[in-house]
Design a protein around this motif. Structure first.
Motif, PDB file in Angstrom:
ATOM      1  N   GLY A 111     -11.826   1.498   0.016  1.00 45.63           N
ATOM      2  CA  GLY A 111     -12.491   2.999  -0.102  1.00 45.63           C
ATOM      3  C   GLY A 111     -11.937   3.857  -1.382  1.00 45.63           C
ATOM      4  O   GLY A 111     -12.124   4.854  -1.368  1.00 45.63           O
ATOM      5  N   GLY A 112     -11.278   2.977  -2.403  1.00 42.09           N
ATOM      6  CA  GLY A 112     -10.917   3.494  -3.488  1.00 42.09           C
ATOM      7  C   GLY A 112      -9.809   3.034  -4.092  1.00 42.09           C
ATOM      8  O   GLY A 112      -9.186   2.238  -3.489  1.00 42.09           O
ATOM      9  N   PHE A 113      -9.221   3.812  -5.159  1.00 42.47           N
ATOM     10  CA  PHE A 113      -8.130   3.865  -5.729  1.00 42.47           C
ATOM     11  C   PHE A 113      -7.336   5.026  -5.496  1.00 42.47           C
ATOM     12  O   PHE A 113      -7.359   6.242  -5.956  1.00 42.47           O
ATOM     13  N   GLY A 114      -6.156   4.705  -4.656  1.00 38.07           N
ATOM     14  CA  GLY A 114      -5.118   5.795  -4.468  1.00 38.07           C
ATOM     15  C   GLY A 114      -3.946   5.632  -5.215  1.00 38.07           C
ATOM     16  O   GLY A 114      -3.602   4.784  -5.591  1.00 38.07           O
ATOM     17  N   PHE A 115      -3.276   6.882  -5.556  1.00 38.32           N
ATOM     18  CA  PHE A 115      -1.973   6.970  -6.054  1.00 38.32           C
ATOM     19  C   PHE A 115      -1.160   8.265  -5.627  1.00 38.32           C
ATOM     20  O   PHE A 115      -1.811   8.916  -5.334  1.00 38.32           O
ATOM     21  N   GLY A 116       0.122   8.113  -5.753  1.00 33.58           N
ATOM     22  CA  GLY A 116       0.978   8.981  -5.381  1.00 33.58           C
ATOM     23  C   GLY A 116       2.423   8.958  -5.636  1.00 33.58           C
ATOM     24  O   GLY A 116       2.747   7.952  -6.032  1.00 33.58           O
ATOM     25  N   SER A 117       3.067  10.049  -5.562  1.00 35.79           N
ATOM     26  CA  SER A 117       4.437  10.267  -5.644  1.00 35.79           C
ATOM     27  C   SER A 117       5.293   9.561  -4.637  1.00 35.79           C
ATOM     28  O   SER A 117       6.387   8.959  -5.079  1.00 35.79           O
ATOM     29  N   GLU A 118       4.784   9.227  -3.752  1.00 36.84           N
ATOM     30  CA  GLU A 118       5.445   8.398  -2.635  1.00 36.84           C
ATOM     31  C   GLU A 118       4.622   7.727  -1.709  1.00 36.84           C
ATOM     32  O   GLU A 118       3.416   7.916  -1.389  1.00 36.84           O
ATOM     33  N   LYS A 119       4.975   6.752  -1.481  1.00 35.89           N
ATOM     34  CA  LYS A 119       4.490   5.365  -0.832  1.00 35.89           C
ATOM     35  C   LYS A 119       3.895   6.184   0.628  1.00 35.89           C
ATOM     36  O   LYS A 119       2.852   5.695   1.213  1.00 35.89           O
ATOM     37  N   LYS A 120       4.642   6.984   1.276  1.00 37.45           N
ATOM     38  CA  LYS A 120       4.184   7.157   2.723  1.00 37.45           C
ATOM     39  C   LYS A 120       3.000   8.118   2.470  1.00 37.45           C
ATOM     40  O   LYS A 120       2.179   8.129   3.540  1.00 37.45           O
ATOM     41  N   SER A 121       2.721   8.647   1.301  1.00 37.13           N
ATOM     42  CA  SER A 121       1.347   9.601   1.220  1.00 37.13           C
ATOM     43  C   SER A 121       0.231   8.593   1.203  1.00 37.13           C
ATOM     44  O   SER A 121      -0.896   9.016   1.768  1.00 37.13           O
ATOM     45  N   LEU A 122       0.338   7.530   0.861  1.00 32.98           N
ATOM     46  CA  LEU A 122      -0.641   6.335   0.809  1.00 32.98           C
ATOM     47  C   LEU A 122      -0.672   5.837   2.047  1.00 32.98           C
ATOM     48  O   LEU A 122      -1.891   5.361   2.405  1.00 32.98           O
ATOM     49  N   LEU A 123       0.431   5.788   2.732  1.00 32.35           N
ATOM     50  CA  LEU A 123       0.321   5.092   4.096  1.00 32.35           C
ATOM     51  C   LEU A 123      -0.535   6.103   5.098  1.00 32.35           C
ATOM     52  O   LEU A 123      -1.123   5.696   5.848  1.00 32.35           O
ATOM     53  N   GLU A 124      -0.584   7.316   4.833  1.00 33.02           N
ATOM     54  CA  GLU A 124      -1.329   8.169   5.397  1.00 33.02           C
ATOM     55  C   GLU A 124      -2.603   8.253   5.241  1.00 33.02           C
ATOM     56  O   GLU A 124      -3.463   8.525   6.140  1.00 33.02           O
ATOM     57  N   ALA A 125      -2.974   7.791   3.886  1.00 37.93           N
ATOM     58  CA  ALA A 125      -4.215   7.689   3.504  1.00 37.93           C
ATOM     59  C   ALA A 125      -4.922   6.502   3.680  1.00 37.93           C
ATOM     60  O   ALA A 125      -5.687   6.053   3.297  1.00 37.93           O
ATOM     61  N   ALA A 126      -4.012   5.395   4.318  1.00 43.21           N
ATOM     62  CA  ALA A 126      -4.451   3.935   4.350  1.00 43.21           C
ATOM     63  C   ALA A 126      -5.909   3.750   4.984  1.00 43.21           C
ATOM     64  O   ALA A 126      -6.737   2.917   4.793  1.00 43.21           O
ATOM     65  N   ASP A 127      -6.528   4.678   6.075  1.00 44.13           N
ATOM     66  CA  ASP A 127      -7.538   4.405   6.728  1.00 44.13           C
ATOM     67  C   ASP A 127      -8.697   4.603   5.679  1.00 44.13           C
ATOM     68  O   ASP A 127      -9.731   4.279   5.633  1.00 44.13           O
TER      69      ASP A 127
END
Length: 643
Positions: A159-175
């Protein structure tokens, strides 16, 4: 300061996912409760939570900037502070005609990138993790500060390349990202050995970290092309005798540190300072009060004798003329906060010192929005007692490999606890084999007992060997410092500093971790770092007349935690038994062996406190992020998310 989140899509559907990105952004509200915003074009969706520190009325993010004729060419999200932004703005305007529309530091980053390219990161004096999107070239540039003060997670999926200041934000966007969320067994083993997860790993296979001192290019549908721009050197410096030569070094240290603190005080809000009983935080506070006579200092301690520096810190605050605030933590308050603290951490860090840091940050946030702290002094100036180890092991340097093996066999025959065993064990190993940073939790014998799938081929050398390869020919203390810069400092010290302060919407600044201070520290010869009597020798000399005498030559203590005693008594023993009994980690850990360790510790057969805390912290983390069994009570900061 702040939390960023972004997704670079491979199929030009950023507009479709932007609302979901806004929802994922909400889990980082603690990093920026003042305002939030998102922006997107066809390829990229950006989100940002802001903690307003500089140019409060403006400098909103995501920020648009561009040169004359294309004023919105770039889009920026930026977490951190650039302390030399005023000087850089002046240079960019004078030499390149750059035009700025705000009074903040964010525009400075984009303008510097436009005119200087990737080399701009080497001109930034500060802490940062940022992403710049070039709408013309359709390229994403991401970068992180030299020491890793600010975090930067990323994930690659269909679904793309995701990046963030916290891992939990990427877990929220995992789908959205379609990433692998299986637990990484190698990272788990590294965590048990080191008590933190070393960069670039995380405990989730599909999420990584951009390492400190690196930048990368990313294009839609592509993987990050990573370049390391910060390559620290501790050159072999001849020791020049003489009072004049020594005083010159001390003056250089004092001047660099004073300038760094002055620039770290730049803010449009009140700046305070953490204050323990040690030289590092006291030096920062003593220099900071020169710029803010109303400085407030903060410290914490525990309800147990011998585990508090409250009295020493109070004496220091009085000596420099600061108003002082104290937070004392009890065992029940300590235990109740653990699930919440682990949630904020993203990945487990089994350093008990992060808990008092959390509480003192919470107390400080009632008074100020920014604090200074003394992290980094030990790594730069030789502050850890273990750095003396090469002095005690010098007689072993002449041993042949065969003689080292014989020493190892002899140490094996000496009973545990007998004098000489540890010396022979350490002396039989090379520096690369024996030193892997300040944190040493599990060794192979204990790992075999508690880890279901123990892999002896996964060792600390996975992490440290590439670092040691860069320091061939350096003196042993310099090599140990170099290892700590890339392991202990960025894996433990700076993680807990960032996470525990941002959990309370408080910005922490670390003046020792400044390029100009590092430039002075890296040139110190071995004998100016430590002697048989003291550590941080040159720094202590440089701070004569700045740091009060009762602290200047005092031994390091920090924020000590009575975890060893509490695990044996009513404070934490029953709580620990409950964590083990309810844990869903039996497929990873031998919980029977862990229970036995707890009983051995309670009865005094062995001191397993460090290993137990490492295991229990992992169990709490697993209960939150994998089992969804533990639900921390996180305060919900309410504010509108602008989509």
């Amino acid at each position: 300061m702040c939390g960023l989140l972004g997704i670079l899509t491979p199929d030009r559907n950023a507009a479709v996912i932007a609302p979901q990105l806004g929802e994922a952004l909400h889990c980082m509200r603690h990093r920026g409760p003042d305002e939030a915003g998102t922006w997107h074009d066809e390829d990229l969706a950006l989100g940002f939570n802001r903690l307003s520190i500089i140019d409060i009325a403006h400098s909103h993010q995501p920020l648009r900037w561009g040169p004359e004729g294309n004023s919105e060419r770039y889009a920026l999200t930026f977490n951190g502070e650039i302390y030399n932004y005023l000087e850089l703005r002046e240079e960019l305007a004078r030499d390149h005609g750059a035009v700025f529309h705000t009074e903040g530091d964010s525009e400075t980053i984009v303008a510097a990138f436009h005119y200087w390219g990737p080399q701009a990161v080497e001109r930034l004096r500060g802490m940062f993790a940022f992403a710049v999107w070039d709408t013309e070239k359709r390229e994403l540039f991401i970068a992180r500060d030299p020491f890793g003060i600010k975090p930067f997670f990323y994930a690659e999926g269909q679904g793309g390349f995701g990046f963030g200041s916290e891992k939990k934000s990427l877990l929220e966007a995992a789908d959205l990202l379609k990433i692998d969320l299986d637990i990484d067994p190698r990272a788990t083993e590294h965590y048990l050995v080191l008590q933190y997860v070393p960069e670039p790993e995380t405990l989730h296979k599909g999420i990584r970290r951009l390492e400190s001192g690196c930048y990368a290019w990313v294009r839609p549908g592509g993987s990050p092309e990573i370049t390391r721009y910060f390559k620290p050197r501790f050159p072999v410096v001849p020791f020049k005798k003489g009072k004049d030569e020594a005083q010159k070094r001390y003056d250089e240290i004092a001047a660099a540190l004073e300038d760094s603190v002055a620039k770290h005080m730049r803010a449009d809000v009140t700046v305070g300072s953490f204050l323990s009983g040690g030289i590092d935080s006291t030096a920062i506070a003593a220099l900071a009060i020169r710029h803010n006579p109303d400085l407030i200092t903060f410290t914490t301690g525990f309800q147990r004798e011998g585990y508090s520096e409250v009295d020493v810190a109070a004496e220091s605050a009085e000596a420099i003329g600061a108003r002082h605030v104290v937070k004392v933590v009890g065992p029940e308050e300590f235990a109740n906060a653990i699930p919440e603290i682990v949630w904020y951490l993203d990945d487990p860090v089994a350093d008990p010192a992060l808990i008092p840091l959390y509480f003192v940050a919470r107390e400080a946030r009632k008074h100020v929005k920014v604090v200074l702290s003394g992290e980094g002094a030990d790594e730069l100036f030789g502050g850890y007692t273990i750095y003396r180890e090469p002095l005690s092991l010098k007689p072993f340097e002449a041993l042949t490999p065969g003689m080292r093996r014989a020493a190892a066999r002899l140490s094996d025959r000496i009973p545990e606890g007998k004098r000489g065993k540890s010396l022979l064990q350490r002396g039989s190993l090379s520096l690369e084999e024996r030193y892997y940073g300040n944190a040493r939790s599990f060794q192979d014998a204990h790992l075999r007992a508690v880890l279901r799938d123990f892999r002896p081929e996964w060792t600390h050398m996975d992490v440290t060997a590439p670092i040691y390869a860069q320091s061939e020919g350096w003196d042993p203390v310099a090599r140990m410092q170099h290892v700590d810069l890339f392991t202990w400092l960025r894996g433990d010290i700076l993680v807990k500093a960032d996470k525990m302060t941002m959990a309370n919407s408080l910005e922490l600044r670390v003046p020792f971790l400044d390029p100009e201070v590092f430039a002075v520290a890296e040139k110190l010869p071995f004998k100016q770092k430590l002697t048989r009597e003291t550590t941080k020798f040159a720094l202590r000399q440089a701070l004569e007349g700045i740091v009060p005498g009762h602290v200047l030559h005092r031994a390091k203590l920090g924020f000590p935690v009575p975890i060893r005693h509490w695990l044996r008594g009513p404070e934490l023993y029953e709580w620990s038994r409950t964590q083990i009994a309810e844990s869903g980690t039996d497929h990873i850990l031998n919980l029977g062996a862990v229970s036995q360790m707890l009983e051995e510790h309670r009865t005094g057969v062995s001191d397993h406190s460090r290993r137990l805390w490492t295991l229990i912290t992992f169990m709490v983390w697993h209960g939150i992020f994998v089992e969804n069994r533990i639900k921390p009570a996180i305060e919900d900061h309410q504010y509108p998310v602008k989509l």
